[in-house]
Design a protein around this motif. Structure first.
Motif, PDB file in Angstrom:
ATOM      1  N   GLY A 168       0.810  -1.205   0.000  1.00 44.94           N
ATOM      2  CA  GLY A 168       0.000   0.000   0.000  1.00 44.94           C
ATOM      3  C   GLY A 168       0.846   1.258   0.000  1.00 44.94           C
ATOM      4  O   GLY A 168       0.528   2.243  -0.680  1.00 44.94           O
ATOM      5  N   GLU A 169       1.943   1.224   0.754  1.00 45.90           N
ATOM      6  CA  GLU A 169       2.843   2.378   0.790  1.00 45.90           C
ATOM      7  C   GLU A 169       3.509   2.578  -0.572  1.00 45.90           C
ATOM      8  O   GLU A 169       3.653   3.711  -1.048  1.00 45.90           O
ATOM      9  CB  GLU A 169       3.906   2.178   1.875  1.00 45.90           C
ATOM     10  N   MET A 170       3.903   1.483  -1.208  1.00 46.99           N
ATOM     11  CA  MET A 170       4.466   1.585  -2.560  1.00 46.99           C
ATOM     12  C   MET A 170       3.451   2.182  -3.527  1.00 46.99           C
ATOM     13  O   MET A 170       3.764   3.090  -4.302  1.00 46.99           O
ATOM     14  CB  MET A 170       4.883   0.195  -3.060  1.00 46.99           C
ATOM     15  N   ARG A 171       2.223   1.646  -3.463  1.00 49.55           N
ATOM     16  CA  ARG A 171       1.182   2.125  -4.389  1.00 49.55           C
ATOM     17  C   ARG A 171       0.925   3.614  -4.186  1.00 49.55           C
ATOM     18  O   ARG A 171       0.654   4.352  -5.153  1.00 49.55           O
ATOM     19  CB  ARG A 171      -0.116   1.320  -4.176  1.00 49.55           C
ATOM     20  N   GLY A 172       1.029   4.071  -2.955  1.00 48.35           N
ATOM     21  CA  GLY A 172       0.785   5.476  -2.653  1.00 48.35           C
ATOM     22  C   GLY A 172       1.826   6.416  -3.230  1.00 48.35           C
ATOM     23  O   GLY A 172       1.616   7.633  -3.281  1.00 48.35           O
ATOM     24  N   ARG A 173       2.944   5.870  -3.696  1.00 48.49           N
ATOM     25  CA  ARG A 173       3.985   6.704  -4.311  1.00 48.49           C
ATOM     26  C   ARG A 173       3.575   7.181  -5.711  1.00 48.49           C
ATOM     27  O   ARG A 173       4.185   8.083  -6.271  1.00 48.49           O
ATOM     28  CB  ARG A 173       5.299   5.931  -4.430  1.00 48.49           C
ATOM     29  N   PHE A 174       2.528   6.548  -6.279  1.00 49.17           N
ATOM     30  CA  PHE A 174       2.150   6.839  -7.652  1.00 49.17           C
ATOM     31  C   PHE A 174       0.751   7.455  -7.713  1.00 49.17           C
ATOM     32  O   PHE A 174      -0.032   7.368  -6.771  1.00 49.17           O
ATOM     33  CB  PHE A 174       2.183   5.554  -8.495  1.00 49.17           C
ATOM     34  N   GLY A 175       0.443   8.049  -8.846  1.00 49.61           N
ATOM     35  CA  GLY A 175      -0.857   8.667  -9.034  1.00 49.61           C
ATOM     36  C   GLY A 175      -1.934   7.650  -9.372  1.00 49.61           C
ATOM     37  O   GLY A 175      -1.699   6.440  -9.384  1.00 49.61           O
ATOM     38  N   LEU A 176      -3.123   8.164  -9.672  1.00 51.61           N
ATOM     39  CA  LEU A 176      -4.259   7.291  -9.959  1.00 51.61           C
ATOM     40  C   LEU A 176      -4.110   6.576 -11.290  1.00 51.61           C
ATOM     41  O   LEU A 176      -4.666   5.493 -11.491  1.00 51.61           O
ATOM     42  CB  LEU A 176      -5.560   8.101  -9.954  1.00 51.61           C
ATOM     43  N   VAL A 177      -3.381   7.183 -12.226  1.00 58.45           N
ATOM     44  CA  VAL A 177      -3.207   6.574 -13.547  1.00 58.45           C
ATOM     45  C   VAL A 177      -1.725   6.301 -13.794  1.00 58.45           C
ATOM     46  O   VAL A 177      -0.858   6.878 -13.159  1.00 58.45           O
ATOM     47  CB  VAL A 177      -3.771   7.488 -14.659  1.00 58.45           C
ATOM     48  N   ASP A 178      -1.485   5.374 -14.706  1.00 58.84           N
ATOM     49  CA  ASP A 178      -0.124   5.029 -15.117  1.00 58.84           C
ATOM     50  C   ASP A 178       0.733   4.546 -13.951  1.00 58.84           C
ATOM     51  O   ASP A 178       1.924   4.836 -13.861  1.00 58.84           O
ATOM     52  CB  ASP A 178       0.547   6.229 -15.794  1.00 58.84           C
ATOM     53  N   SER A 179       0.138   3.772 -13.050  1.00 60.70           N
ATOM     54  CA  SER A 179       0.904   3.208 -11.941  1.00 60.70           C
ATOM     55  C   SER A 179       1.484   1.857 -12.349  1.00 60.70           C
ATOM     56  O   SER A 179       0.806   1.063 -13.005  1.00 60.70           O
ATOM     57  CB  SER A 179       0.002   3.027 -10.712  1.00 60.70           C
ATOM     58  N   PRO A 180       2.728   1.554 -11.965  1.00 62.81           N
ATOM     59  CA  PRO A 180       3.305   0.244 -12.280  1.00 62.81           C
ATOM     60  C   PRO A 180       2.838  -0.844 -11.321  1.00 62.81           C
ATOM     61  O   PRO A 180       3.218  -2.006 -11.469  1.00 62.81           O
ATOM     62  CB  PRO A 180       4.804   0.491 -12.124  1.00 62.81           C
ATOM     63  N   LEU A 181       2.009  -0.461 -10.344  1.00 69.11           N
ATOM     64  CA  LEU A 181       1.519  -1.401  -9.340  1.00 69.11           C
ATOM     65  C   LEU A 181       0.015  -1.228  -9.186  1.00 69.11           C
ATOM     66  O   LEU A 181      -0.479  -0.108  -8.980  1.00 69.11           O
ATOM     67  CB  LEU A 181       2.213  -1.153  -7.996  1.00 69.11           C
TER      68      LEU A 181
END
Length: 259
Positions: free
Chosen positions: A185-198
């Motif tokens: 979840g912390e990793m996912r929070g590093r990215f925006g709503l779109v174009d996330s690698p996770l």
């Protein structure tokens, strides 16, 4: 006896922050005749997806320490006799594997403990059960989903130990599940709503939409936000797994995709 070799081609990760993922060499590489590099196995694309997450995290923040740290475990006697071929194959494909662990079949759980593994990935049901009985969180890889070509790492969360309310004291595997979910979840929070690698997906097998909402709020309270959520209300999860094609599934102890 366990022998661990560091991959000098790869910058070693922060031991206090990295998410250590162990995968068997049989899952990553297919045996090929001759002395050349091995072919691509079931978990090959999965490792590339993990690597893509690391690359994007470092693009966002070059000093990022919350990264996937991959350990390749080899218990196959024939492959151990050709350990240089495994290392050469890793270099050939540019795989970001931090350490190579060579051990006898009966010692592989010791290797998981020594390398402080957070998640063990394998295609072997017996190995998965052994790891789970040793208290190591594991996921049984499905050849059809783990090997899908994708630049996005897709992780499916199921109910049970991943999302049930906290209890005290927590059983070891439940604690491991919750710890890993928070890290993802912390990793996912590093990215925006779109174009996330996770991408994180929640599937609740039982109950109604309200129970699914409770599960989402429980995860959100731990800092884990889902990209998608599905309430199956007792229906088998096989069809949704086939549609979404997650690389692996997180549930209590050890999970496969077929349930």
């Amino acid at each position: 006896m366990v022998s661990t070799v560091q991959n000098t081609d790869v910058k070693q990760k922060d031991a206090d922050r990295a998410v250590v993922v162990a995968v068997t060499s049989r899952s990553v590489f297919e045996p090929e005749p001759g002395d050349g590099v091995y072919g691509e196995g079931v978990a090959f694309k999965l490792l590339q997806a993990l690597q893509k997450v690391n690359e994007r995290l470092l693009e966002e923040n070059p000093s990022e320490s919350l990264l996937f740290d991959v350990v390749l475990i080899t218990t196959d006697t024939e492959q151990q006799q050709h350990s240089n071929r495994i290392i050469t194959s890793t270099r050939h494909y540019g795989l970001e594997i931090s350490r190579f662990s060579f051990c006898a079949e009966e010692d592989f759980t010791e290797s998981l403990v020594q390398n402080h593994v957070h998640l063990f990935l394998t295609t072997d049901q017996h190995e998965a059960q052994q790891a789970s009985q040793s208290g190591v969180l594991c996921a049984l890889l499905d050849p059809l989903t783990a090997s899908c070509q994708s630049d996005q790492l897709r992780v499916m969360f199921c109910e049970d130990d991943v999302i049930k309310p906290d209890t005290s004291p927590l059983p070891g595997r439940q604690q491991a599940n919750q710890t890993l979910s928070c890290q993802l979840g912390e990793m996912r929070g590093r990215f925006g709503l779109v174009d996330s690698p996770l991408s994180l997906v929640l599937v609740t097998s039982h109950g109604n939409r309200q129970s699914c909402g409770v599960a989402m709020r429980t995860l959100r309270s731990r800092g884990v936000t889902m990209d998608e959520a599905y309430c199956l209300a007792g229906a088998p999860r096989g069809p949704i797994v086939s549609l979404l094609q997650p690389h692996f599934l997180l549930s209590d102890g050890c999970s496969g995709m077929e349930e």
